[in-house]
Design an enzyme around this catalytic site. Sequence first.
Site, PDB file in Angstrom:
ATOM      1  N   ASP A  54       0.857  -1.184   0.000  1.00  0.00           N
ATOM      2  CA  ASP A  54       0.000   0.000   0.000  1.00  0.00           C
ATOM      3  C   ASP A  54       0.896   1.238   0.000  1.00  0.00           C
ATOM      4  O   ASP A  54       1.878   1.284   0.747  1.00  0.00           O
ATOM      5  CB  ASP A  54      -0.908   0.012   1.244  1.00  0.00           C
ATOM      6  CG  ASP A  54      -2.047   1.018   1.124  1.00  0.00           C
ATOM      7  OD1 ASP A  54      -1.760   2.230   1.031  1.00  0.00           O
ATOM      8  OD2 ASP A  54      -3.212   0.611   1.131  1.00  0.00           O
ATOM      9  N   CYS A 177     -15.190   5.094  -2.632  1.00  0.00           N
ATOM     10  CA  CYS A 177     -15.445   5.460  -1.237  1.00  0.00           C
ATOM     11  C   CYS A 177     -15.398   6.968  -1.046  1.00  0.00           C
ATOM     12  O   CYS A 177     -16.192   7.535  -0.294  1.00  0.00           O
ATOM     13  CB  CYS A 177     -14.420   4.777  -0.333  1.00  0.00           C
ATOM     14  SG  CYS A 177     -14.585   2.981  -0.250  1.00  0.00           S
TER      15      CYS A 177
END
Length: 327
Positions: A54, A177
């Site tokens: 990530d 999101c």
Amino acid sequence: MSRYARQIAVPELGPLGQARLRRAHVLVVGAGGLAAPVLQYLGGAGVGRIRLVDPDRVEATNLHRQTLFRDADIGVAKSRAAAAAITALNPDCRVEAVVAALDPANVDALCDSTDLVLDCADSFAASYILSDACRAADRQLVSASVVGLDGYAGAFCGGAPSLRAVFPDLPQRLGSCAEDGVLGPVVGVIGALQAQMALALLAGLDPSPLGQLVTFDGRSLRSGKFRFADTPEPERGPRFLAPSAITAADFLVDLRAEDEAPLMRPFARRLPATAFGPGGPIPATGQRAVLCCRSGQRAWAAAERLGAVWDGNIFLVALGDPNGDIP
């Protein structure tokens, strides 16, 4: 083995399944909301090795759904904070934190030596990049997505159709999101489903979840399941390309607006997706078309329009946000 006594007592798992989990090496892409239950359940179950990828840092807006993190983690690289949390949960689980964005240039190296890939990235581009790489390597992929109150998890590739086969066309609208919001418990439900699929595949449970997709509607609290084992692979479709692989010989188009970002290369054309189609620009003979935008969604839409009038090679580039995060 007292740590795992309760799950070893499950007849379908037993000592043999536990040994398989201990030997397993998985890649988890994304350390956010989906990864929170995935990492805790895989680490708690005794999966031997996890490579966690990530590029982002923890922000205050993450904390309502990314339950691995605490207020003190704000500003810390997500992969490192998550790795520390899982190591504290179970020291037997070795977690390798990689602070980087996934792209076509590094996907094979990141997948190398792993038995299974989990797509927790919440990224349109990452899902297709991982699907293409896993299909080519005959490696199993558990991919999931959540927007608003809806989500799904499915087990692809490695003997089952790819995610690209199940979702060959770009939907009319793809949410995120950031744009549509998301409720934490819905993310938790989907992440738990993703973890269960992964553990079933790693332990060799029967029946296998491979070739199955489970949906969940947080409004009605209803779930559904369908099998896609017989879904054919598409004959062609635009593939993602790493920005580093772009050359001056390419027909390069930057689909972002001027106020969105600087032109990504001096020789790129800045055009909207609607510029392509009948009467629109096409590459010269021998050129490949390279279409760039932030997330890959506009590039896919432009590729569909260009592909209707031109049969050459088309590649997509997801440039991400200006700060370099995964789109």
